[in-house]
Design a protein around this motif. Sequence first.
Motif, PDB file in Angstrom:
ATOM      1  N   TYR A  32       0.812  -1.226   0.000  1.00  0.00           N
ATOM      2  CA  TYR A  32       0.000   0.000   0.000  1.00  0.00           C
ATOM      3  C   TYR A  32       0.844   1.275   0.000  1.00  0.00           C
ATOM      4  O   TYR A  32       0.299   2.370  -0.054  1.00  0.00           O
ATOM      5  N   PHE A  54      -9.397   0.629  -0.974  1.00  0.00           N
ATOM      6  CA  PHE A  54      -8.460   0.577   0.155  1.00  0.00           C
ATOM      7  C   PHE A  54      -7.235   1.426  -0.135  1.00  0.00           C
ATOM      8  O   PHE A  54      -6.588   1.254  -1.170  1.00  0.00           O
ATOM      9  N   PRO A  58      -6.277  -3.385   4.774  1.00  0.00           N
ATOM     10  CA  PRO A  58      -7.541  -3.496   5.508  1.00  0.00           C
ATOM     11  C   PRO A  58      -7.394  -4.280   6.818  1.00  0.00           C
ATOM     12  O   PRO A  58      -6.472  -5.079   6.951  1.00  0.00           O
ATOM     13  N   GLU A  62     -12.017  -7.243   7.985  1.00  0.00           N
ATOM     14  CA  GLU A  62     -12.624  -6.699   6.757  1.00  0.00           C
ATOM     15  C   GLU A  62     -12.699  -7.798   5.702  1.00  0.00           C
ATOM     16  O   GLU A  62     -11.745  -8.500   5.457  1.00  0.00           O
TER      17      GLU A  62
END
Length: 343
Positions: A32, A54, A58, A62
């Motif tokens: 990420y 996202f 997450p 989730e």
Amino acid sequence: MKEVLILLYGGRSAEREVSVLSAESVMRAVDYSKHTVKTFFISHQGDFIKTQEFDEKPDEDEKLMTNSTVELSAKIKPSDIYEEGAVVFPVLHGPMGEDGSIQGFLEILKMPYIGPNITAASVTMDKIMTKHVLDTVGVPQVPYVAVIGQESIAEKIQEVEDNLVFPVFVKPANMGSSVGISKIDSVDQLEDGLREAFKYDNRVLVEQGVDAREIEVAVLGNLDVKATLAGEVVKDVAFYDYNSKYIDNKITMDIPAHVDEKVMKNLRHYAKLAYRTVNGSGLSRCDFFVTKEGDFYLNEINAIPGFTQFSMYPLLWENMGLPYADLIEELINLGKEAFEVRE
Ligand code: ATP
Ligand code: MG
Ligand code: MG
Ligand code: MG
């Protein structure tokens, strides 16, 4: 600016639940710091629904939204997934996902995508077509009888009796996760097996059953192709059916597989040869049968193999020193490279 990764999951095929598990695993592992993830669920009916976004990893609890949690009224036009600069990962298995259709759609949209191109997907999705193509380059495969359409069943049963020895395996040509497959021990069960397979496809094959270990090789690349050491699916069931794959967890994986060096070398060689022959791109899992005598046969090529963190394909790469998150990055880069060659 972070690059957008679009996950397509669910799908119209009987393998949609497997797709959700694979996609969920990807959504948790993506780097990420480099990507944001946007997810689109494809329903059983083929509707596209924008689900989640996202920006960071997450939470554990989730889950990806599926049929039971999604607003089916929130459907969008499939082409609305388009976003400039985004890369698509169709984490879809089986027909309408792994067969070239979604790949063709993404090419029309001019979007880079992960995994097989149109040819690789369509040829490998069809087990009969795969046999024809791989025969031409001498990849060892088990004998089989192809049954195209249901009119010729009586004649084909005779052909099976004349050419194969029971047990045989009956399979829809276009499917995965063992859906529609049966092991047939005698001729009087054959028609039932054929009818079952015909529920999924009008192309069916009857294959010579072999008493063999199931050993798989992961392949990665576009023109420059790499193959892993093989891994074995160790099973104590008669065959690796849907339940043993996803429900009973009766399977263990032995990575690397304990086979002799010469067999290992051959499996890796034929995995790469098969992949190149079907114009492979991105990834594939090449599955072999290996007998006690050391004879081997390529069973099939899965162009979008099970892709959870605990699936054979990622584990085979992990064993080669490429962890799951880095494998996803590598696949994204291969997808972009293939796009640049196309455009
Ligand atoms: P996947 O989930 O790997 O895509 P699939 O639905 O494409 O699977 P196959 O791999 O062709 O199906 O067959 C499923 C299983 O059935 C094999 O893993 C193996 O256990 C058994 N099987 C299939 N064909 C044969 C054969 N010819 N001889 C012995 N066992 C077989
Ligand atoms: Mg398969
Ligand atoms: Mg498959
Ligand atoms: Mg298989």
